[in-house]
Design an enzyme around this catalytic site. Structure first.
Site, PDB file in Angstrom:
ATOM      1  N   PRO A  12      53.948   2.846  22.177  1.00  0.00           N
ATOM      2  CG  PRO A  12      53.216   4.892  22.499  1.00  0.00           C
ATOM      3  CD  PRO A  12      54.572   4.254  21.976  1.00  0.00           C
ATOM      4  CD  GLU A  61      53.960  13.706  18.159  1.00  0.00           C
ATOM      5  OE1 GLU A  61      53.135  12.540  18.021  1.00  0.00           O
ATOM      6  OE2 GLU A  61      54.382  14.150  19.192  1.00  0.00           O
ATOM      7  NE  ARG A  74      64.308 -10.500  38.229  1.00  0.00           N
ATOM      8  CZ  ARG A  74      63.436 -11.293  38.620  1.00  0.00           C
ATOM      9  NH1 ARG A  74      62.861 -12.035  37.813  1.00  0.00           N
ATOM     10  NH2 ARG A  74      63.327 -11.787  39.773  1.00  0.00           N
ATOM     11  CG  ASP A 119      60.567 -13.756  40.464  1.00  0.00           C
ATOM     12  OD1 ASP A 119      60.812 -13.725  41.592  1.00  0.00           O
ATOM     13  OD2 ASP A 119      61.344 -13.558  39.511  1.00  0.00           O
TER      14      ASP A 119
HETATM   15  N1  SAH Z   1      53.034   9.643  19.050  1.00  0.00           N
HETATM   16  C1  SAH Z   1      53.224   8.238  19.718  1.00  0.00           C
HETATM   17  C2  SAH Z   1      53.930   8.193  21.088  1.00  0.00           C
HETATM   18  C3  SAH Z   1      55.455   8.602  20.513  1.00  0.00           C
HETATM   19  S1  SAH Z   1      56.389   8.593  22.136  1.00  0.00           S
HETATM   20  C4  SAH Z   1      51.695   7.567  20.045  1.00  0.00           C
HETATM   21  O1  SAH Z   1      51.024   8.439  20.591  1.00  0.00           O
HETATM   22  O2  SAH Z   1      51.622   6.382  19.886  1.00  0.00           O
HETATM   23  C5  SAH Z   1      57.942   8.315  21.533  1.00  0.00           C
HETATM   24  C6  SAH Z   1      58.605   7.349  21.554  1.00  0.00           C
HETATM   25  O3  SAH Z   1      58.794   6.677  22.801  1.00  0.00           O
HETATM   26  C7  SAH Z   1      57.829   5.930  20.868  1.00  0.00           C
HETATM   27  O4  SAH Z   1      58.213   5.835  19.361  1.00  0.00           O
HETATM   28  C8  SAH Z   1      58.372   4.722  21.595  1.00  0.00           C
HETATM   29  O5  SAH Z   1      59.552   4.217  21.161  1.00  0.00           O
HETATM   30  C9  SAH Z   1      58.475   5.324  23.061  1.00  0.00           C
HETATM   31  N2  SAH Z   1      57.327   5.191  23.805  1.00  0.00           N
HETATM   32  C10 SAH Z   1      56.546   5.849  24.324  1.00  0.00           C
HETATM   33  N3  SAH Z   1      55.839   5.189  25.411  1.00  0.00           N
HETATM   34  C11 SAH Z   1      55.930   4.014  25.274  1.00  0.00           C
HETATM   35  C12 SAH Z   1      55.327   2.646  25.924  1.00  0.00           C
HETATM   36  N4  SAH Z   1      54.509   2.927  26.772  1.00  0.00           N
HETATM   37  N5  SAH Z   1      55.940   1.484  25.566  1.00  0.00           N
HETATM   38  C13 SAH Z   1      57.106   1.421  24.719  1.00  0.00           C
HETATM   39  N6  SAH Z   1      57.807   2.428  24.074  1.00  0.00           N
HETATM   40  C14 SAH Z   1      57.220   3.857  24.364  1.00  0.00           C
END
Ligand code: SAH
Length: 238
Positions: A87, A114, A151, A165
């Site tokens: 994220p 996490e 795609r 698109d």
């Molecule tokens: N503690 C981290 C969140 C971990 S979520 C933080 O706050 O940044 C666990 C895993 O889910 C991440 O390591 C990632 O691989 C995935 N993930 C969660 N949300 C995501 C998003 N919006 N985009 C891409 N990967 C995501």
């Protein structure tokens, strides 16, 4: 294109065995490999996570299994780009999908709990987020990324399809209709039944630009900039 996904939940990837992605696989346009991260653990219980240094909540995916998995997978395609789903990464967009669709291969690492040990970032080319929200794992983001890229690959959709698109030209797509012509009193716009391809083209462009202007002023501003300030639909008729 070869795509390798490293995950602790390889069993949840069935959406990539359906519909258009399935067809791309059966035509040999993509080769998809799922790797269970636990198979790269040296721990006798196949443990891949541990508590965070400094204390606090949750578990962190450790470096070693991820490094071993990426090193192993790279043997099959040393040109592959490595993506860490996170994220905290760069937001995934149609433009990014177009860029990645030109690569020879992709290795996608799915985090969980996490997240992953910070040192994993030294072996990745891109950290990608699919939006400003937090999911439980990188599996859904990996599927979103793969679906979107596949795609765009030649031979997956009819040649011209992705060109029109949403987002491709900084515009949202135009409205679509199919049979029947009149459904519960809601009629298909007459121009689409006219057979006049020039008028249909103009109408679609106008709809797309108006829709983008209303719903996505940010995108519309980019569209105008790209067109040199002039709205291409300005002179078109309804
Ligand atoms: N503690 C981290 C969140 C971990 S979520 C933080 O706050 O940044 C666990 C895993 O889910 C991440 O390591 C990632 O691989 C995935 N993930 C969660 N949300 C995501 C998003 N919006 N985009 C891409 N990967 C995501």
């Amino acid at each position: 294109m070869r795509i390798d996904i490293i995950t602790i939940f390889p069993e949840i990837f069935s959406p990539l065995d359906t519909s258009i992605v399935k067809r791309a696989r059966s035509r040999g346009i993509i080769e998809l490999h799922l790797w269970n991260l636990r198979d790269f653990s040296r721990d006798k219980h196949k443990k891949v996570d541990d508590a965070p240094y400094g204390g606090g909540k949750g578990m962190v995916l450790a470096c070693e299994p991820i490094f071993l998995a990426v090193e192993h997978v790279k043997k099959f395609n040393s040109d592959s780009l490595t993506i860490l789903t996170s994220p905290q990464g760069e937001i995934f967009t149609q433009r990014k999908a177009e860029e990645l669709s030109k690569s020879k291969g992709l290795i996608i690492i799915c985090g969980h709990y996490e997240g992953v040990d910070e040192r994993v970032k030294t072996i990745v080319d891109y950290e990608i987020s699919i939006g400003d929200y937090v999911l439980t794992g990188g599996e859904l983001p990996a599927m979103v990324i793969v679906d979107c890229i596949v795609r765009l690959l030649p031979g997956v959709l009819p040649e011209e399809a992705p060109k029109f698109d949403s987002f491709s030209d900084c515009l949202l797509d135009w409205p679509c209709y199919t049979r029947p012509e009149n459904f519960r009193g809601m009629k298909v716009p007459g121009v689409l039944l006219s057979g006049n391809h020039e008028r249909i083209k103009e109408w679609r462009l106008k709809q797309a630009t108006e829709r983008t202007k209303q719903r996505r002023p940010d995108l519309y501003a980019r569209y105008l900039k790209k067109k040199g300030g002039k709205d291409a639909s300005e002179n078109s008729s309804d």
